[in-house]
Design a protein around this motif. Sequence first.
Motif, PDB file in Angstrom:
ATOM      1  N   LYS A 160      98.011  13.255  78.107  1.00 40.62           N
ATOM      2  CA  LYS A 160      99.074  13.763  79.111  1.00 40.62           C
ATOM      3  C   LYS A 160      98.792  14.119  80.524  1.00 40.62           C
ATOM      4  O   LYS A 160      99.446  13.998  81.296  1.00 40.62           O
ATOM      5  N   LEU A 161      97.662  14.755  80.481  1.00 38.46           N
ATOM      6  CA  LEU A 161      97.141  15.382  81.825  1.00 38.46           C
ATOM      7  C   LEU A 161      96.920  14.080  82.608  1.00 38.46           C
ATOM      8  O   LEU A 161      97.029  14.094  84.068  1.00 38.46           O
ATOM      9  N   ARG A 162      96.157  13.250  82.149  1.00 42.46           N
ATOM     10  CA  ARG A 162      95.746  11.901  82.892  1.00 42.46           C
ATOM     11  C   ARG A 162      97.103  11.142  83.271  1.00 42.46           C
ATOM     12  O   ARG A 162      97.093  10.616  84.449  1.00 42.46           O
ATOM     13  N   ALA A 163      98.000  11.132  82.484  1.00 37.26           N
ATOM     14  CA  ALA A 163      99.291  10.341  82.724  1.00 37.26           C
ATOM     15  C   ALA A 163      99.990  10.897  84.062  1.00 37.26           C
ATOM     16  O   ALA A 163     100.657  10.387  84.768  1.00 37.26           O
ATOM     17  N   ALA A 164      99.831  12.243  84.085  1.00 33.69           N
ATOM     18  CA  ALA A 164     100.586  13.010  85.190  1.00 33.69           C
ATOM     19  C   ALA A 164      99.539  12.767  86.301  1.00 33.69           C
ATOM     20  O   ALA A 164     100.263  13.204  87.346  1.00 33.69           O
ATOM     21  N   GLY A 165      98.642  12.292  86.443  1.00 27.34           N
ATOM     22  CA  GLY A 165      97.935  11.997  87.654  1.00 27.34           C
ATOM     23  C   GLY A 165      96.558  12.560  87.944  1.00 27.34           C
ATOM     24  O   GLY A 165      96.060  12.370  88.791  1.00 27.34           O
ATOM     25  N   ALA A 166      96.302  13.392  86.881  1.00 28.80           N
ATOM     26  CA  ALA A 166      94.891  14.260  87.263  1.00 28.80           C
ATOM     27  C   ALA A 166      93.836  13.251  86.972  1.00 28.80           C
ATOM     28  O   ALA A 166      93.678  12.432  86.046  1.00 28.80           O
ATOM     29  N   PRO A 167      92.838  13.187  88.055  1.00 28.81           N
ATOM     30  CA  PRO A 167      91.847  12.205  87.784  1.00 28.81           C
ATOM     31  C   PRO A 167      90.582  12.490  87.106  1.00 28.81           C
ATOM     32  O   PRO A 167      89.385  13.043  87.542  1.00 28.81           O
ATOM     33  N   ILE A 168      90.961  12.847  85.789  1.00 24.71           N
ATOM     34  CA  ILE A 168      89.909  13.014  84.850  1.00 24.71           C
ATOM     35  C   ILE A 168      89.375  12.130  83.857  1.00 24.71           C
ATOM     36  O   ILE A 168      90.220  11.008  83.452  1.00 24.71           O
ATOM     37  N   ARG A 169      88.314  12.161  83.463  1.00 27.22           N
ATOM     38  CA  ARG A 169      87.588  11.167  82.337  1.00 27.22           C
ATOM     39  C   ARG A 169      87.098  11.714  81.214  1.00 27.22           C
ATOM     40  O   ARG A 169      86.127  12.480  81.548  1.00 27.22           O
ATOM     41  N   ALA A 170      87.440  11.401  79.972  1.00 29.20           N
ATOM     42  CA  ALA A 170      86.463  12.073  79.047  1.00 29.20           C
ATOM     43  C   ALA A 170      85.387  11.414  78.700  1.00 29.20           C
ATOM     44  O   ALA A 170      85.353  10.228  78.876  1.00 29.20           O
ATOM     45  N   VAL A 171      84.351  12.167  78.493  1.00 27.01           N
ATOM     46  CA  VAL A 171      82.891  11.456  78.318  1.00 27.01           C
ATOM     47  C   VAL A 171      82.190  11.807  76.863  1.00 27.01           C
ATOM     48  O   VAL A 171      81.197  11.096  76.755  1.00 27.01           O
TER      49      VAL A 171
END
Length: 339
Positions: A96-107
Amino acid sequence: MITTRHVLSSVLLLAATVACGSAEGSAVAGGPEVTELRYQGSVGAVTFAELAEELGYLGGVKLKWVGDTTSGPQDIQSAATGQVDFGGAFNGAIIKLRAAGAPIRAVVGYYGSDERSFNGYYVPEGSPIRTARDLIGKRIGVNTLGAHHEAVIKEYLRREGLTPDEIKRVELVVIPPVNTEQALRQGQLDVGTLGGVLKDKALERGGLRPLFTDVGLIGPFTAGSVVLREDFIADNPGTTRAFVSGFARAVLWAQTRSREEVVATYEKIIAKRGRNEEATTVRYWKSTGIAGQGGVIADKEFQTWIDWLRREGELQPGQVRLTDLFTNEFNPYAKGHAS
């Protein structure tokens, strides 16, 4: 619950911070890499990052504790806005946070459910609730909305044949986990969500039975992942690899050592860090719950929740791709061996 307004505010704040070139924890392009990572902990618990540091797996990377997180969604929002350098949450919240545009990546994965460590949805032994259909018009206590427990409950209801309108009539009530058992026994809730030490203590007292469990519904699965900002990964590739590799080694250590050794190590870490907290909860530790060796992330551990969010109308087809959500590039166990 992660609302669109909160997420967009976080994203805008991150954009402003990056634009000013003053985000803490990120190396200046072409400059030395960051080697001290800020993070949030959890009272009376040990994170795998802290375990990795204790075991000497982080190399030259150091950790800086800045406080304790209140929830997974809060933790990854703090990471997205640069208040900390990494955070962890339920994979659905990451989507959800990524879909909102937050540039995060699970690692790397950091928690999940297996036969020893799982979340259950409990009713009093004398409750008439026996099936999913019995939950229509009833109240289920959860720790937060928009995360692990809501997703699992709605997946259970869907699989048991309830229509979308019927599912809407099952009320989810936000309640602190420490109050769930009491509220359930006093009749303020019809079903209570219990996991970890709170579940174990409640079951020791008797009088409760499970309606269903997340592991029984889905099978063993990694439920949550640690995220880094994409700009941090780009500016600090060496630090990223050292951190994720050390974190993964710590996960594997806990996956393969005896329960007694893990608990003793956790108690030692809590005593050393001097945060005026008790270590009693770690004595109930049973397993990591993480499905993948060393926290390697599987496609299904995100795809399951992409599908759920689409059914909920919170995600449009093509809005996010698996390749945007996570990477196993820095995990030494992704190819079946440690580096």
